[in-house]
Scaffold this motif. Structure first.
Motif, PDB file in Angstrom:
ATOM      1  N   THR A  71       0.872  -1.192   0.000  1.00 17.63           N
ATOM      2  CA  THR A  71       0.000   0.000   0.000  1.00 17.63           C
ATOM      3  C   THR A  71       0.899   1.228   0.000  1.00 17.63           C
ATOM      4  N   LEU A  72       1.504   1.494  -1.122  1.00 25.33           N
ATOM      5  CA  LEU A  72       2.565   2.508  -1.189  1.00 25.33           C
ATOM      6  C   LEU A  72       2.083   3.896  -0.772  1.00 25.33           C
ATOM      7  N   ALA A 111       1.574   7.621  -0.328  1.00 31.88           N
ATOM      8  CA  ALA A 111       2.480   8.728  -0.653  1.00 31.88           C
ATOM      9  C   ALA A 111       3.936   8.307  -0.528  1.00 31.88           C
ATOM     10  N   GLY A 112       4.178   7.045  -0.207  1.00 34.26           N
ATOM     11  CA  GLY A 112       5.554   6.553  -0.125  1.00 34.26           C
ATOM     12  C   GLY A 112       6.287   6.956   1.146  1.00 34.26           C
ATOM     13  N   GLY A 113       5.542   7.309   2.191  1.00 33.94           N
ATOM     14  CA  GLY A 113       6.171   7.765   3.440  1.00 33.94           C
ATOM     15  C   GLY A 113       6.966   6.665   4.130  1.00 33.94           C
ATOM     16  N   HIS A 114       6.329   5.510   4.322  1.00 33.38           N
ATOM     17  CA  HIS A 114       7.060   4.399   4.932  1.00 33.38           C
ATOM     18  C   HIS A 114       8.211   3.982   4.005  1.00 33.38           C
ATOM     19  N   ASP A 141       0.076  -0.035  -5.499  1.00 38.65           N
ATOM     20  CA  ASP A 141      -1.107   0.737  -5.102  1.00 38.65           C
ATOM     21  C   ASP A 141      -2.134   0.621  -6.224  1.00 38.65           C
ATOM     22  N   ARG A 142      -3.403   0.580  -5.820  1.00 38.65           N
ATOM     23  CA  ARG A 142      -4.458   0.502  -6.843  1.00 38.65           C
ATOM     24  C   ARG A 142      -4.825   1.890  -7.348  1.00 38.65           C
ATOM     25  N   ARG A 170      -4.249  -4.063  -7.424  1.00 34.20           N
ATOM     26  CA  ARG A 170      -4.797  -4.349  -6.095  1.00 34.20           C
ATOM     27  C   ARG A 170      -3.791  -5.253  -5.380  1.00 34.20           C
ATOM     28  N   TYR A 171      -3.772  -5.172  -4.047  1.00 30.28           N
ATOM     29  CA  TYR A 171      -2.742  -5.978  -3.373  1.00 30.28           C
ATOM     30  C   TYR A 171      -3.007  -7.477  -3.444  1.00 30.28           C
ATOM     31  N   ASP A 213      -0.378  -1.051   4.906  1.00 31.63           N
ATOM     32  CA  ASP A 213      -0.879   0.092   5.676  1.00 31.63           C
ATOM     33  C   ASP A 213      -2.252   0.401   5.071  1.00 31.63           C
ATOM     34  N   GLY A 248      -6.423   0.890   4.068  1.00 32.08           N
ATOM     35  CA  GLY A 248      -7.414   1.966   4.036  1.00 32.08           C
ATOM     36  C   GLY A 248      -7.088   3.062   3.047  1.00 32.08           C
ATOM     37  N   GLN A 281      -6.340  10.936  -0.475  1.00 33.23           N
ATOM     38  CA  GLN A 281      -7.627  10.512  -1.034  1.00 33.23           C
ATOM     39  C   GLN A 281      -8.781  11.202  -0.291  1.00 33.23           C
ATOM     40  N   MET A 287     -11.069   3.861  -5.222  1.00 30.54           N
ATOM     41  CA  MET A 287      -9.637   4.104  -5.024  1.00 30.54           C
ATOM     42  C   MET A 287      -8.929   4.077  -6.372  1.00 30.54           C
ATOM     43  N   SER A 325     -10.439  -8.344  -1.010  1.00 30.02           N
ATOM     44  CA  SER A 325      -9.075  -8.079  -1.472  1.00 30.02           C
ATOM     45  C   SER A 325      -8.067  -8.396  -0.353  1.00 30.02           C
TER      46      SER A 325
HETATM   47  C1  LIG Z   1      -2.914   4.522   4.290  1.00 36.01           C
HETATM   48  S1  LIG Z   1      -2.402   4.688   2.634  1.00 36.01           S
HETATM   49  C2  LIG Z   1      -0.703   4.215   2.672  1.00 36.01           C
HETATM   50  C3  LIG Z   1       0.211   5.327   3.119  1.00 36.01           C
HETATM   51  C4  LIG Z   1       1.694   4.996   3.031  1.00 36.01           C
HETATM   52  N1  LIG Z   1       2.075   3.951   3.944  1.00 36.01           N
HETATM   53  C5  LIG Z   1       2.517   6.242   3.301  1.00 36.01           C
HETATM   54  O1  LIG Z   1       3.234   6.277   4.311  1.00 36.01           O
HETATM   55  O2  LIG Z   1       2.454   7.176   2.496  1.00 36.01           O
HETATM   56  C6  LIG Z   1      -3.161   3.299   1.901  1.00 36.01           C
HETATM   57  C7  LIG Z   1      -2.948   3.176   0.403  1.00 36.01           C
HETATM   58  O3  LIG Z   1      -3.339   1.853   0.059  1.00 36.01           O
HETATM   59  C8  LIG Z   1      -4.007   1.867  -1.175  1.00 36.01           C
HETATM   60  N2  LIG Z   1      -4.889   0.710  -1.188  1.00 36.01           N
HETATM   61  C9  LIG Z   1      -5.991   0.486  -0.454  1.00 36.01           C
HETATM   62  N3  LIG Z   1      -6.543  -0.707  -0.744  1.00 36.01           N
HETATM   63  C10 LIG Z   1      -5.745  -1.265  -1.682  1.00 36.01           C
HETATM   64  C11 LIG Z   1      -5.763  -2.514  -2.385  1.00 36.01           C
HETATM   65  N4  LIG Z   1      -6.733  -3.413  -2.195  1.00 36.01           N
HETATM   66  N5  LIG Z   1      -4.765  -2.762  -3.250  1.00 36.01           N
HETATM   67  C12 LIG Z   1      -3.770  -1.855  -3.456  1.00 36.01           C
HETATM   68  N6  LIG Z   1      -3.705  -0.657  -2.844  1.00 36.01           N
HETATM   69  C13 LIG Z   1      -4.681  -0.364  -1.963  1.00 36.01           C
HETATM   70  C14 LIG Z   1      -4.749   3.186  -1.198  1.00 36.01           C
HETATM   71  O4  LIG Z   1      -4.989   3.573  -2.531  1.00 36.01           O
HETATM   72  C15 LIG Z   1      -3.768   4.112  -0.461  1.00 36.01           C
HETATM   73  O5  LIG Z   1      -2.957   4.816  -1.346  1.00 36.01           O
END
Ligand SMILES: C[S@@+](CC[C@H](N)C(=O)[O-])C[C@H]1O[C@@H](n2cnc3c(N)ncnc32)[C@H](O)[C@@H]1O
Length: 334
Positions: free
Chosen positions: A42-43, A45-48, A65-66, A91-92, A116, A118, A123, A143, A235
């Motif tokens: 769940t990339l 914004a790429g913070g982690h 990321d989806r 999707r993951y 990570d 949600g 968004q 999403m 998912s």
């Molecule tokens: C909470 S954010 C992640 C933030 C990230 N860890 C950071 O530090 O920037 C969750 C991300 O997961 C993606 N996401 C949610 N459900 C997903 C899925 N089923 N497959 C892929 N990506 C998904 C969302 O689009 C969102 O960008």
């Protein structure tokens, strides 16, 4: 070390704890992470991801990321690591295919994995995507803007029983049947187009005493629609086992969940993964039936008060983590 890099729209949650849990797996062959692969499922914004790539100059990261907009933001943020990252729009639960495409096996090949879950702050902040009940916007909630189903499609076409079921199961909404009946009555006059129309209906459908005590009257319905639009629970239910299959011996997975339905799925799948396969009535462990995983957390971990104050989004988080300790005997038995 706190990360307040909110200029990218999203502050990573429990960042230091994720680093503490995943680093031993990523550095078990080389201290700079050389040869190790981290899958960020769940990339966002790429913070982690940025923190791991900065700390470990040999690490390779595969980010999924989806949401194509999230991938664009992350690609810009992580540009200086371009030769060590592979970003995939999926999707993951498509992680096995994404790993294969990235030249990495889908079985026991990954050293660290992060979910990570949600929606991201970006968004929620982009009103036009329809995730936030506080702002009027089209009833979208996808999403991935390329996926076919929107919240408006559900509200305007699903029958009353299906609507009530979604609100009850995915929103744990006490007044699901009553809301569903009012949705069907209201749409007979004109189809729903905006979040404000739905919020107005919810104010009418939920009795005043419940409105005063149960949080914002739209919160549960918006959560339910978002889960249904994005097929979030199915998912996740498919992605965690696929992720566990993909972990190498010594590899670790960390999951951050923000609502109880997702956390329950993670808890159940992790409990199953750390369980012994020896029949319960046998006094000793049967060879080959030992648990494949061990738990790295006791129950779910929460953010502390200081983090919640800095980043209110962290108030709901529940973190769980496991490590693979044994090879699987065959695919699918992780
Ligand atoms: C909470 S954010 C992640 C933030 C990230 N860890 C950071 O530090 O920037 C969750 C991300 O997961 C993606 N996401 C949610 N459900 C997903 C899925 N089923 N497959 C892929 N990506 C998904 C969302 O689009 C969102 O960008």
């Amino acid at each position: 070390m706190a990360d307040d890099s909110s200029d990218f729209g999203h502050v990573p949650v429990l960042l230091d704890r994720c680093v503490e849990l995943l680093t031993p797996a990523l550095t078990r062959h080389a201290v700079d992470g050389s040869g190790a692969v981290l899958l960020d499922a769940t990339l966002g914004a790429g913070g982690h991801a940025e923190r791991f790539l900065t700390d470990l100059p040999g690490l390779r990261l595969i980010g999924l990321d989806r949401d194509p907009n999230a991938l664009e933001i992350a690609r810009a943020r992580l540009a200086r690591f371009a030769d060590r990252i592979t970003l995939v729009h999926t999707r993951y639960d498509g992680l096995a295919a994404a790993l294969a495409e990235s030249g990495c096996g889908a079985v026991e090949s990954v050293d660290g994995m992060l979910f990570d879950l949600g929606v991201s702050s970006m968004q929620l902040d982009r009103a036009e995507r329809g995730f936030a009940y506080a702002q009027d916007a089209p009833l979208d909630m996808r999403m991935d803007p390329e996926s076919p189903l929107t919240a408006a499609d559900i509200l305007n076409t699903y029958d009353q029983a299906a609507l009530a079921d979604i609100l009850h199961r995915y929103g744990e909404e006490r007044f699901a049947r009553r809301i569903a009946a009012q949705i069907v009555r209201r749409r007979a006059r004109a189809p729903f187009t905006s979040t404000a129309e739905l919020v107005a209906l919810l104010y009418q459908a939920i009795p005043a005493p419940a409105r005063r005590t149960g949080g914002h009257p739209a919160k549960r319905t918006f959560q339910a629609l978002r889960i249904a639009v994005n097929d979030e629970l199915n998912s996740l239910g498919a992605a965690i086992p696929a992720g566990l299959d993909a972990l190498a011996v010594g590899g670790r997975m960390v999951v951050l969940a923000y609502q109880s339905l997702e956390d329950r799925i993670v808890k159940r799948l992790f409990a199953d993964a750390v369980a012994s396969r020896t029949p319960v009535d046998l006094p000793v462990e049967l060879p080959g039936h030992e648990p494949r995983f061990r738990s790295l957390t006791h129950g779910a971990e929460r953010a502390d008060a200081a983090e919640v104050e800095r980043n209110p989004r962290s108030a709901a988080v529940r973190l769980r983590a496991v490590q693979r300790v044994q090879q699987s005997t065959g695919k699918g038995d992780a």
